[in-house]
Design an enzyme around this catalytic site. Structure first.
Site, PDB file in Angstrom:
ATOM      1  N   SER A   1       4.909  -8.882   6.516  1.00  0.00           N
ATOM      2  CA  SER A   1       5.194  -7.791   7.449  1.00  0.00           C
ATOM      3  C   SER A   1       6.499  -7.110   7.076  1.00  0.00           C
ATOM      4  O   SER A   1       7.526  -7.762   6.884  1.00  0.00           O
ATOM      5  CB  SER A   1       5.294  -8.329   8.883  1.00  0.00           C
ATOM      6  OG  SER A   1       5.731  -7.307   9.768  1.00  0.00           O
ATOM      7  N   LYS A   2       6.472  -5.789   6.965  1.00  0.00           N
ATOM      8  CA  LYS A   2       7.679  -5.039   6.638  1.00  0.00           C
ATOM      9  C   LYS A   2       8.667  -5.041   7.798  1.00  0.00           C
ATOM     10  O   LYS A   2       9.813  -4.642   7.636  1.00  0.00           O
ATOM     11  CB  LYS A   2       7.314  -3.597   6.268  1.00  0.00           C
ATOM     12  CG  LYS A   2       6.580  -3.480   4.937  1.00  0.00           C
ATOM     13  CD  LYS A   2       6.371  -2.037   4.551  1.00  0.00           C
ATOM     14  CE  LYS A   2       5.683  -1.932   3.198  1.00  0.00           C
ATOM     15  NZ  LYS A   2       5.485  -0.524   2.777  1.00  0.00           N
ATOM     16  N   ARG A   3       8.213  -5.470   8.961  1.00  0.00           N
ATOM     17  CA  ARG A   3       9.126  -5.524  10.109  1.00  0.00           C
ATOM     18  C   ARG A   3      10.147  -6.638   9.949  1.00  0.00           C
ATOM     19  O   ARG A   3      11.199  -6.625  10.568  1.00  0.00           O
ATOM     20  CB  ARG A   3       8.317  -5.725  11.397  1.00  0.00           C
ATOM     21  CG  ARG A   3       7.406  -4.543  11.737  1.00  0.00           C
ATOM     22  CD  ARG A   3       6.631  -4.803  13.021  1.00  0.00           C
ATOM     23  NE  ARG A   3       5.746  -3.696  13.343  1.00  0.00           N
ATOM     24  CZ  ARG A   3       4.935  -3.673  14.406  1.00  0.00           C
ATOM     25  NH1 ARG A   3       4.903  -4.718  15.225  1.00  0.00           N
ATOM     26  NH2 ARG A   3       4.171  -2.642  14.636  1.00  0.00           N
TER      27      ARG A   3
END
Length: 593
Positions: free
Chosen positions: A298-300
């Protein structure tokens, strides 16, 4: 839509062509632009690859791996690779992202040959500076009846999509604007209606070459299997599909390495190459990175971005090494280059996973890239970073055992000196060491560096763990008191005092300077004299007096670094502290009674 200047130039010079590299105008005779372009593409003398990120934020680990694989193959094949910025999706554009991308590539040591920032070049490799080129090729497709203008409004498109879904169709557009007459197009344009340009998909199947990595395991690709996709948006900006194909052709890209997520776009791109009459490059889609449990990264989470690892202090060669192992079957490469035992460690890692960039270039083979997902294993990165630090410091033996500094052949003194200087800079910013003169003694700093290296994973963590070399212990910290809970004061004082006296006497009688062998002799003599069956019973009190820490280098190494005077001072201060602490406890006990 934006007015293109290239068709106007062609009207003045009807036999001119667009130069692929600089996109200037040449009056060399040519039967058609597409024919000229195709012949030039087939005349590529050496491989050309590209890394083409979108400036939507910080560089992702997967993006750096794509850049790395392009770099390795370009160097191995004696070709070139370029950096192109694909910024046509203005809704996702992030200010400063291009500089961040370039900084990350520079930090990683991936020096591209052409592209943004090379020789002051920007425009030709940034898609937002190439809009006229895309408009020119859009008009070319329109003139060949390979594309058409679509005037459907957003509300109409939603209704069409819903209707097709109810009919069980997987398409989102029914191609109704294909049949608009020229007169109706003129009327709609005069009325100010917005429109897009769509590719006119065919119902005929098309053979698609196998992917270099996935082989035939890719969309089977009848062109009827997808919608009449948009080439040019109503705001005058091209879609990824058009811009990427045009750029790869004009920049003479021979191999396209990109993420697996672009596999579904392969039919569209091959259709465009066919429509233009161009020879497509070879496509290689890299497997996705995933978490150890197989879930999507996840890029979060910050730890998926390269800047996270830069800020944490990981070494560029270690992160590059780490990314190279993800998706690449390096075991196959090694089997052709060595017959040595792979030396698997107890932690499951192997020294044969350790590669310098030059070794990667020599060993890397695109045919050994697997199409399985590659897991991001943090412990693997920590292992590689630790090993790269030892290698750069000249301390990593062939069997993984630490060797004395400077004993390895081929040692890069510059790399070692750079590490020591960075360690010294880290010491200078430690608040506890502000004004400490020993920090400026580079010879002493280097000794501390070598002593702490075996316990170091990340260089930036070393200064905090090395403060005790520069400042004498106070014995008041939590770790100090935790050690004393398991030590009897009388035994502590007896052992440490006897060790200090024996060490001082042995050093005074020795004809050689203080060294580790002399200290070991003292330790073994006392173990025998005191009939101590377990070595820690003697060494733990000594370590506490010297450092007030549970872990550290061996006692002999520590004493030779600190020097005889400082070591004796600490040993005797430790005895005084423990004796005073014991007396204080006894007084308090007497007062309670």
């Amino acid at each position: 839509m934006r007015t293109s200047t290239i068709p106007l130039i062609r009207a003045i010079f009807p036999r001119s062509t667009i130069c692929k590299r600089c996109h200037s105008i040449s009056t060399t005779p040519s039967s058609s632009s597409s024919t000229s372009s195709s012949s030039a593409s087939s005349a590529v003398l050496s491989p050309r690859l590209r890394f083409a990120p979108s400036p939507t934020g910080h560089l992702h680990l997967g993006g750096l791996r794509t850049a790395l694989f392009n770099h390795l193959l370009a160097r191995k094949w004696k070709g070139k690779w370029l950096l192109r910025i694909e910024d046509t999706d203005r809704t996702r554009y992030t200010e400063g992202a291009v500089d961040s991308l370039r900084n990350s590539l520079e930090w990683a040591g991936l020096d591209y040959d052409e592209g943004v920032g090379v020789g002051g070049s920007h425009g030709p490799y940034t898609q937002s500076e190439r809009l006229d080129i895309y408009h020119h090729y859009t008009k070319e497709l329109l003139s060949r009846d390979e594309a058409y203008e679509c005037f459907c409004s957003p509300n109409e498109l939603e209704a069409i999509k819903a209707s097709l879904k109810q009919q069980g169709q997987r398409h989102s557009y029914d191609g109704r604007c294909r049949h608009i007459t020229d007169e109706e197009k003129v009327r709609k344009k005069k009325a100010g209606e917005k429109y897009v340009v769509r590719y006119k998909s065919s119902s005929q199947p098309m053979d698609i070459p196998p992917d270099v990595i996935f082989g035939e395991n890719q969309p089977s690709a009848p062109t009827a299997g997808f919608d009449d996709f948009v080439l040019m948006k109503s705001d005058g900006w091209p879609t990824y599909h058009l811009a990427s194909v045009v750029d790869d052709h004009l920049m003479e890209i021979s191999h396209v390495l990109r993420g697996e997520e672009w596999l579904p776009s392969i039919p569209k791109h091959h259709s465009l190459y066919k429509a233009f009459g161009w020879t497509p490059p070879k496509f290689a889609h890299l497997p996705l990175l995933c978490n150890p449990d197989g879930t999507k990264l996840s890029k979060r989470k910050g730890d998926t971005f390269v800047e996270h690892y830069m800020n944490k202090g990981y070494e560029p060669p270690a992160l590059i090494n780490f990314l190279a192992l993800m998706g690449w079957d390096y075991h196959s490469a090694l089997s052709t280059k060595t017959t040595l035992d792979p030396h698997i460690r107890n932690d499951g890692h192997s020294l044969y996973e350790l590669f310098t960039v030059d070794q990667l270039i020599d060993s890397f083979d695109i045919s050994h890239i697997a199409h399985r997902k590659a897991a991001v294993n943090q412990s693997k990165l920590d292992f590689l970073n630790k090993m790269h630090l030892r290698r750069m410091a000249g301390r990593l033996g062939n069997d993984g055992v630490m060797v004395n500094a400077g004993k390895l052949s081929g040692l890069d003194e510059g790399e070692r000196e750079g590490l020591v200087r960075r360690f010294q800079l880290g010491l200078r910013v430690e608040k506890a060491l502000k004004g400490c003169e020993l920090v400026e003694d580079i010879e002493f700093v280097e000794k501390v560096f070598d002593a702490e290296l075996p316990r170091t994973t990340i260089l930036t963590e070393m200064p905090m763990h090395s403060i005790f070399y520069f400042l004498p212990p106070t014995y008041e910290c939590h770790e100090s008191h935790s050690m004393l809970k398991d030590l009897k004061p009388r035994i502590y004082c007896q052992y440490v005092s006897l060790f200090a006296d024996t060490l001082q006497q042995s050093a005074s009688l020795s004809s050689t300077p203080l060294n580790e062998d002399l200290v070991w002799d003292v330790i073994h003599r006392l173990l025998d004299e005191l009939n101590i069956d377990r070595k820690p019973r003697l060494l733990v009190p000594i370590r506490h007096a010297l450092t007030e820490r549970k872990k550290g280098p061996s006692i002999p190494e520590l004493i030779t670094i600190l020097g005889l005077d400082e070591s004796l001072s600490r040993l005797r201060r430790g005895v005084e502290y423990v004796r005073a602490l014991d007396q204080s406890k006894k007084r308090k006990a007497d007062e309670v009674e």
